[in-house]
Design a protein around this motif. Structure first.
Motif, PDB file in Angstrom:
ATOM      1  N   THR A   1      46.497  40.903  34.329  1.00  0.00           N
ATOM      2  CA  THR A   1      46.576  40.581  32.740  1.00  0.00           C
ATOM      3  C   THR A   1      47.629  41.862  32.101  1.00  0.00           C
ATOM      4  O   THR A   1      48.487  41.477  31.441  1.00  0.00           O
ATOM      5  N   ARG A   2      47.159  42.958  32.305  1.00  0.00           N
ATOM      6  CA  ARG A   2      47.663  44.238  31.780  1.00  0.00           C
ATOM      7  C   ARG A   2      49.193  44.208  32.133  1.00  0.00           C
ATOM      8  O   ARG A   2      49.982  44.585  31.522  1.00  0.00           O
ATOM      9  N   ALA A   3      49.722  43.510  33.425  1.00  0.00           N
ATOM     10  CA  ALA A   3      50.967  43.543  33.703  1.00  0.00           C
ATOM     11  C   ALA A   3      51.944  42.260  33.330  1.00  0.00           C
ATOM     12  O   ALA A   3      53.128  42.018  33.436  1.00  0.00           O
ATOM     13  N   GLY A   4      50.941  41.468  32.552  1.00  0.00           N
ATOM     14  CA  GLY A   4      51.838  40.305  31.710  1.00  0.00           C
ATOM     15  C   GLY A   4      52.096  39.312  32.933  1.00  0.00           C
ATOM     16  O   GLY A   4      53.012  38.574  32.730  1.00  0.00           O
ATOM     17  N   LEU A   5      51.596  39.078  34.228  1.00  0.00           N
ATOM     18  CA  LEU A   5      51.742  38.373  35.063  1.00  0.00           C
ATOM     19  C   LEU A   5      51.119  36.762  34.942  1.00  0.00           C
ATOM     20  O   LEU A   5      50.205  36.821  34.135  1.00  0.00           O
ATOM     21  N   GLY A   6      51.862  35.949  35.269  1.00  0.00           N
ATOM     22  CA  GLY A   6      51.250  34.533  35.537  1.00  0.00           C
ATOM     23  C   GLY A   6      49.989  34.483  36.408  1.00  0.00           C
ATOM     24  O   GLY A   6      50.132  35.244  37.445  1.00  0.00           O
ATOM     25  N   VAL A   7      49.007  33.786  36.071  1.00  0.00           N
ATOM     26  CA  VAL A   7      47.887  33.696  37.046  1.00  0.00           C
ATOM     27  C   VAL A   7      47.954  32.063  37.344  1.00  0.00           C
ATOM     28  O   VAL A   7      47.562  31.148  36.439  1.00  0.00           O
ATOM     29  N   ALA A   8      47.815  32.089  38.503  1.00  0.00           N
ATOM     30  CA  ALA A   8      47.723  30.429  38.990  1.00  0.00           C
ATOM     31  C   ALA A   8      46.290  29.777  38.635  1.00  0.00           C
ATOM     32  O   ALA A   8      45.393  30.439  38.936  1.00  0.00           O
ATOM     33  N   GLN A   9      46.668  28.477  38.231  1.00  0.00           N
ATOM     34  CA  GLN A   9      45.348  27.740  38.417  1.00  0.00           C
ATOM     35  C   GLN A   9      45.060  27.168  39.993  1.00  0.00           C
ATOM     36  O   GLN A   9      45.990  26.923  40.510  1.00  0.00           O
ATOM     37  N   VAL A  10      43.701  27.070  40.012  1.00  0.00           N
ATOM     38  CA  VAL A  10      43.326  26.853  41.427  1.00  0.00           C
ATOM     39  C   VAL A  10      42.569  25.536  41.732  1.00  0.00           C
ATOM     40  O   VAL A  10      41.524  25.388  40.959  1.00  0.00           O
ATOM     41  N   ILE A  11      42.860  24.698  42.440  1.00  0.00           N
ATOM     42  CA  ILE A  11      42.052  23.598  42.826  1.00  0.00           C
ATOM     43  C   ILE A  11      41.426  23.829  43.746  1.00  0.00           C
ATOM     44  O   ILE A  11      41.582  24.244  45.123  1.00  0.00           O
ATOM     45  N   ASN A  12      39.953  23.660  43.545  1.00  0.00           N
ATOM     46  CA  ASN A  12      38.899  24.199  44.406  1.00  0.00           C
ATOM     47  C   ASN A  12      38.625  23.286  45.689  1.00  0.00           C
ATOM     48  O   ASN A  12      39.350  21.982  45.606  1.00  0.00           O
TER      49      ASN A  12
END
Length: 368
Positions: A248-259
């Motif tokens: 979050t602090r680095a401004g990166l995208g975060v993948a959504q994960v299919i469990n």
């Protein structure tokens, strides 16, 4: 056990119950009752010492603040020296409890029992979600699943437009460029937990031993969580695994994960991680709350994000020194309070779901 010790234990159990009852009340007129309950929950050794997991360091800072505000005159000095060092220092009697990304195992169980003169308990107090963080210009809301993540991190999926990724992201313009993997070059509990996830969630398609060193055989190493976050931020078309607060602090995208249940992609939020924690299996006996994290990694629960690490507080079930047991119990009681738990998302952690927190409260109340 001495009669006085039994009285102290009963009094502290009652205090813990009063504390949680007061904290959960919506009646503002009971403020005096809550203050009284907090006072009763305190006591014992004034200056506690603990060490261990750096992954929980920011959570411990918040817990210590709540403890010292609640229990006037009592303090806890926590040294984030690493999980292995924390376990060794606890077993050696240098600290009052340890923080660890892994439960006691093998010879450590017997060594801790000798140190305590009683059974040692593993209490999973802190959960931190692990983000699949990426820097992919022009692509938002990336979706991945366990098998695909495993194949990225062991080098079987090497380009962003690979059919495995494209199938999970219909309609997105995925570039035909190499995937740059960034991994932790230092030994890390985050790395071990992540590789455990890769094996569990991919039916062993990852095919590498899970240890505190990255064994994927692909990519570039960077030291520490900040290191991999910075490397990914500065490198287009790259991907890493890192605690969510760093992403979050680095401004990166975060993948959504299919469990493992299939269905809809799950975003990483405190609620979705809490949904996974709610259903995690406990394999320890009684109040020794050792977790089967594979049950989290392979959760099929709807809207449950499956990648998180758990940090245990390793304590004596029955301290040979009564004031130490009372002090440890007081600290853990305040750490479980709503006041301490509510600020955790800001630091990248997940507040404990009510049912799970109650299980921990019962265990803490049983410490003597």
């Amino acid at each position: 056990m001495r009669y006085q010790r039994r009285v102290a234990a009963v009094g502290l159990v009652a205090a813990g119950a009063l504390l949680f009852s007061a904290c959960g009340s919506d009646n503002e007129g009971e403020g005096g009752g809550q203050a009284a309950a907090n006072a009763q929950a305190c006591g014992g050794k004034q200056n506690l010492r603990a060490s261990g997991s750096s992954a929980q360091a920011n959570a411990m800072t918040r817990f210590v603040t709540t403890f010292e505000q609640t229990c006037e005159g009592q303090t806890l000095a926590y040294t984030p020296s690493g999980s292995g060092a924390g376990r060794n220092e606890f077993i050696g009697g240098q600290t009052d409890f340890a923080g660890s990304d892994a439960a006691l195992d093998g010879e450590e169980v017997q060594q801790a029992q000798q140190r305590c003169g009683s059974e040692a308990w593993n209490l999973p107090l802190v959960f931190g979600p692990i983000a699949i963080a990426y820097n992919l210009p022009g692509v938002q809301d990336l979706v991945l699943d366990g098998p695909t993540i495993a194949k990225i991190f062991n080098g079987q999926v090497t380009t962003w437009n690979d059919p495995a990724i494209a199938a999970l992201n219909p309609g997105k313009q995925l570039p035909a460029v190499p995937i740059v993997v960034n991994f932790r070059s230092d030994e890390s509990g985050t790395t071990e937990n992540f590789q455990n996830y890769l094996n569990a969630a991919s039916n062993n398609a990852y095919g590498k031993e899970a240890s505190d060193s990255f064994n994927g055989g692909v990519g570039a190493g960077a030291r520490g969580s900040q290191g991999v976050a910075d490397a990914t931020r500065n490198t287009p078309n790259s991907i890493t695994y890192v605690e969510s607060s760093f992403a979050t602090r680095a401004g990166l995208g975060v993948a959504q994960v299919i469990n493992a249940g299939g269905g809809q992609p799950v975003p990483l939020t405190p609620q979705t991680v809490g949904n996974a924690i709610e259903n995690v299996a406990v394999v320890g006996q009684g109040n020794n709350l050792v977790l089967d994290l594979n049950s989290l990694f392979t959760t099929t629960a709807p809207d449950a994000y499956p990648i998180a690490l758990a940090t245990y507080e390793i304590v004596c079930s029955d301290y040979q020194d009564d004031p130490t047991g009372q002090g440890v119990k007081a600290f853990l009681t305040t750490a479980l309070s709503p006041t301490a738990q509510q600020g955790l998302p800001e630091a990248g952690y997940v507040p404990l779901p009510d049912r799970f927190r109650q299980r921990l409260t019962d265990a803490v109340n049983a410490i003597q």
